[in-house]
Design a protein around this motif. Sequence first.
Motif, PDB file in Angstrom:
ATOM      1  N   THR A 181     -47.049  36.197 -50.811  1.00  0.00           N
ATOM      2  CA  THR A 181     -45.967  35.214 -50.630  1.00  0.00           C
ATOM      3  C   THR A 181     -44.614  35.875 -50.853  1.00  0.00           C
ATOM      4  O   THR A 181     -43.693  35.760 -50.029  1.00  0.00           O
ATOM      5  CB  THR A 181     -46.126  34.028 -51.624  1.00  0.00           C
ATOM      6  OG1 THR A 181     -47.420  33.470 -51.483  1.00  0.00           O
ATOM      7  CG2 THR A 181     -45.083  32.950 -51.381  1.00  0.00           C
ATOM      8  N   ASP A 214     -42.045  42.682 -59.822  1.00  0.00           N
ATOM      9  CA  ASP A 214     -43.467  42.371 -60.039  1.00  0.00           C
ATOM     10  C   ASP A 214     -43.936  42.940 -61.371  1.00  0.00           C
ATOM     11  O   ASP A 214     -43.556  44.048 -61.757  1.00  0.00           O
ATOM     12  CB  ASP A 214     -44.332  42.924 -58.906  1.00  0.00           C
ATOM     13  CG  ASP A 214     -45.729  42.328 -58.947  1.00  0.00           C
ATOM     14  OD1 ASP A 214     -45.944  41.281 -58.324  1.00  0.00           O
ATOM     15  OD2 ASP A 214     -46.585  42.890 -59.649  1.00  0.00           O
ATOM     16  N   ALA A 324     -58.418  32.632 -52.870  1.00  0.00           N
ATOM     17  CA  ALA A 324     -57.712  31.350 -52.674  1.00  0.00           C
ATOM     18  C   ALA A 324     -56.833  31.469 -51.437  1.00  0.00           C
ATOM     19  O   ALA A 324     -55.627  31.687 -51.529  1.00  0.00           O
ATOM     20  CB  ALA A 324     -56.867  31.044 -53.908  1.00  0.00           C
ATOM     21  N   LEU A 360     -54.072  39.690 -43.686  1.00  0.00           N
ATOM     22  CA  LEU A 360     -52.915  40.186 -42.930  1.00  0.00           C
ATOM     23  C   LEU A 360     -51.649  39.832 -43.705  1.00  0.00           C
ATOM     24  O   LEU A 360     -51.622  38.850 -44.427  1.00  0.00           O
ATOM     25  CB  LEU A 360     -52.838  39.488 -41.574  1.00  0.00           C
ATOM     26  CG  LEU A 360     -54.065  39.563 -40.667  1.00  0.00           C
ATOM     27  CD1 LEU A 360     -53.876  38.658 -39.465  1.00  0.00           C
ATOM     28  CD2 LEU A 360     -54.271  41.000 -40.219  1.00  0.00           C
TER      29      LEU A 360
HETATM   30  P1  NAI Z   1     -50.638  36.346 -55.937  1.00  0.00           P
HETATM   31  O1  NAI Z   1     -51.475  35.838 -57.038  1.00  0.00           O
HETATM   32  O2  NAI Z   1     -51.293  36.962 -54.762  1.00  0.00           O
HETATM   33  O3  NAI Z   1     -49.585  37.401 -56.525  1.00  0.00           O
HETATM   34  C1  NAI Z   1     -48.752  37.094 -57.607  1.00  0.00           C
HETATM   35  C2  NAI Z   1     -47.965  38.325 -58.025  1.00  0.00           C
HETATM   36  O4  NAI Z   1     -47.060  37.935 -59.061  1.00  0.00           O
HETATM   37  C3  NAI Z   1     -48.834  39.443 -58.569  1.00  0.00           C
HETATM   38  O5  NAI Z   1     -48.502  40.639 -57.886  1.00  0.00           O
HETATM   39  C4  NAI Z   1     -48.443  39.517 -60.058  1.00  0.00           C
HETATM   40  O6  NAI Z   1     -48.438  40.845 -60.547  1.00  0.00           O
HETATM   41  C5  NAI Z   1     -47.022  38.951 -60.052  1.00  0.00           C
HETATM   42  N1  NAI Z   1     -46.610  38.351 -61.336  1.00  0.00           N
HETATM   43  C6  NAI Z   1     -47.301  37.507 -62.109  1.00  0.00           C
HETATM   44  N2  NAI Z   1     -46.552  37.149 -63.183  1.00  0.00           N
HETATM   45  C7  NAI Z   1     -45.361  37.762 -63.074  1.00  0.00           C
HETATM   46  C8  NAI Z   1     -44.178  37.777 -63.866  1.00  0.00           C
HETATM   47  N3  NAI Z   1     -44.043  37.056 -64.983  1.00  0.00           N
HETATM   48  N4  NAI Z   1     -43.131  38.541 -63.477  1.00  0.00           N
HETATM   49  C9  NAI Z   1     -43.236  39.260 -62.326  1.00  0.00           C
HETATM   50  N5  NAI Z   1     -44.327  39.276 -61.531  1.00  0.00           N
HETATM   51  C10 NAI Z   1     -45.388  38.527 -61.890  1.00  0.00           C
HETATM   52  O7  NAI Z   1     -49.703  35.101 -55.521  1.00  0.00           O
HETATM   53  P2  NAI Z   1     -49.084  34.625 -54.147  1.00  0.00           P
HETATM   54  O8  NAI Z   1     -48.468  35.719 -53.382  1.00  0.00           O
HETATM   55  O9  NAI Z   1     -48.243  33.457 -54.508  1.00  0.00           O
HETATM   56  O10 NAI Z   1     -50.362  34.097 -53.334  1.00  0.00           O
HETATM   57  C11 NAI Z   1     -51.105  32.956 -53.764  1.00  0.00           C
HETATM   58  C12 NAI Z   1     -52.402  32.874 -52.973  1.00  0.00           C
HETATM   59  O11 NAI Z   1     -52.101  32.644 -51.592  1.00  0.00           O
HETATM   60  C13 NAI Z   1     -53.215  34.160 -53.037  1.00  0.00           C
HETATM   61  O12 NAI Z   1     -54.565  33.824 -53.086  1.00  0.00           O
HETATM   62  C14 NAI Z   1     -52.889  34.850 -51.727  1.00  0.00           C
HETATM   63  O13 NAI Z   1     -53.955  35.645 -51.254  1.00  0.00           O
HETATM   64  C15 NAI Z   1     -52.644  33.669 -50.787  1.00  0.00           C
HETATM   65  N6  NAI Z   1     -51.660  34.089 -49.763  1.00  0.00           N
HETATM   66  C16 NAI Z   1     -52.115  34.824 -48.711  1.00  0.00           C
HETATM   67  C17 NAI Z   1     -51.220  35.288 -47.768  1.00  0.00           C
HETATM   68  C18 NAI Z   1     -51.734  36.134 -46.639  1.00  0.00           C
HETATM   69  O14 NAI Z   1     -52.932  36.255 -46.474  1.00  0.00           O
HETATM   70  N7  NAI Z   1     -50.853  36.737 -45.837  1.00  0.00           N
HETATM   71  C19 NAI Z   1     -49.780  34.979 -47.825  1.00  0.00           C
HETATM   72  C20 NAI Z   1     -49.406  34.225 -49.011  1.00  0.00           C
HETATM   73  C21 NAI Z   1     -50.327  33.801 -49.924  1.00  0.00           C
END
Ligand code: NAI
Length: 420
Positions: A181, A214, A324, A360
Amino acid sequence: VSVTLPFKQLIVLGTGFGAYSLLRTAGRKYARIAEDIIVISPRNHFVFTPLLASTTVGSLEFRSVIESVRLRTPGRFLLAEATGIDWDRGAVLCRSALDGGTFELPFNRDSDALVVAVGAQTQTFGIPGVVEHALFLKQINDARRIRQRIFACLELASLPTLSDDERRRLLHFVVVGGGPTGVEFAAEMFDFAASDLKRAYPNLVQDVSITLVDAGKHLLSSYDATLSAYTEKHFARQSIQVLKETHVVRVEADRLHFKDGGELSFGCLVWATGNAPTPLVKSLPFAKDKTGRLLIDEYLKVDGAPHLYALGDCAVLNENPIPATAQAAEQQGTYLAKALTMRAAGREPVPFRYIHQGMLAYVGGHSGVADLGRFKGRGFAAFLFWRSVYLTKLVSLRNKVMVLFDWARTFIFGRDISRM
Ligand code: NAI
Ligand code: FAD
């Protein structure tokens, strides 16, 4: 063939990937599952989240990535949020999404089925100031708020009264969270700055900066290591500053504070540090994993209630947990519609099996990354693949045409930079 209907009502909570695919699969033949379907959700549309980041800067328009639930799914729709489920009395407690009025939807535990598909909310870890000062990216309204904030920063920074420091602060776009994201938003912001801002705000563009913070060792840590290394190098080439192993501990209106004592000021802050359970899921008295998701079995059933099912981001398979993601929620929704139809016909469904289709992500500058099992793609080819996959996955022809049109419009004329 005589069909026994085991369910009088099928109540579905949510209109996201899981619920929408369930309802669309049930389609016109839903009478095979239940006499009546009732859908409850605070939004009357489905959001195609894989293209949501593109709407924050106007590469795509908001309406191009949403679909009306009323037009495309069976059953009755109620624009309300489920605030609780009283299992003993048999009632879904609801609050209207418009006037906040409360009401109850009675159900019979033996003859009705209930599906919880309410997704997740953005994780904040309770870090002070996040809710007050950061913007999230989950819903269309979130994307709209980000777009408005970007233009507010640009217009404020254009005022002649500002000091250079204050102008640079306003033009500093910070993203916390280096998962897909955060990466995709930073990528879109870079494209916007590199192409449209150059033309529309020529005096400001040299002061625009983008930083991604991050806590982990690498961006896109759930992808193959070569792809996360590629993304980091690519961001460095695009002058997107990446601060790794940096933990945010407090957020103020215009600055972040880090665990090591450092600070970073910003004009616009987007927060994307993963998923957390919604208040409804928190309130449910059923078994959950340590992150608060409902535990479900291989038939997507919640233990402890006869006909309660859960799927998508709000649930986790007891054995063999799956990511997820939209593809997982979509597969579960399709499965559950078929499984409920089988149950209605008096047959036992086969257990759910997840098929991983790869991951992707768009990383900006017409480059993407594709993690497809043994095949790892990156660069322009992966960008084209990313676009073609999501174009085909968009549910309706109407949305496909709108997205194609938006891409062509952006390519030829640039993004719309009006502040509304
Ligand atoms: P994520 O869980 O994939 O990543 C969260 C990131 O935030 C991690 O890299 C972590 O190290 C970082 N983080 C955590 N606490 C932090 C802090 N206090 N300060 C700084 N960094 C911190 O979360 P995301 O990107 O929101 O995705 C959520 C879900 O949606 C996931 O399952 C993901 O696979 C899915 N998603 C898939 C996409 C795709 O396939 N293109 C695009 C967007 C989301
Ligand atoms: P959602 O799709 O989030 O839907 C939840 C639904 O429940 C919504 O309709 C909501 O209004 C409703 N709801 C919430 N609370 C209540 C309540 N109390 N009562 C009733 N209804 C309620 N995954 C991929 O596989 N590929 C991608 O490229 C991708 N890109 C993404 C980009 C972004 C910006 C984001 C945020 C996520 C992305 N994901 C992607 C992840 C994907 O969107 C989710 O995994 C997927 O949406 C989960 O589906 P769901 O049905 O569980 O929840």
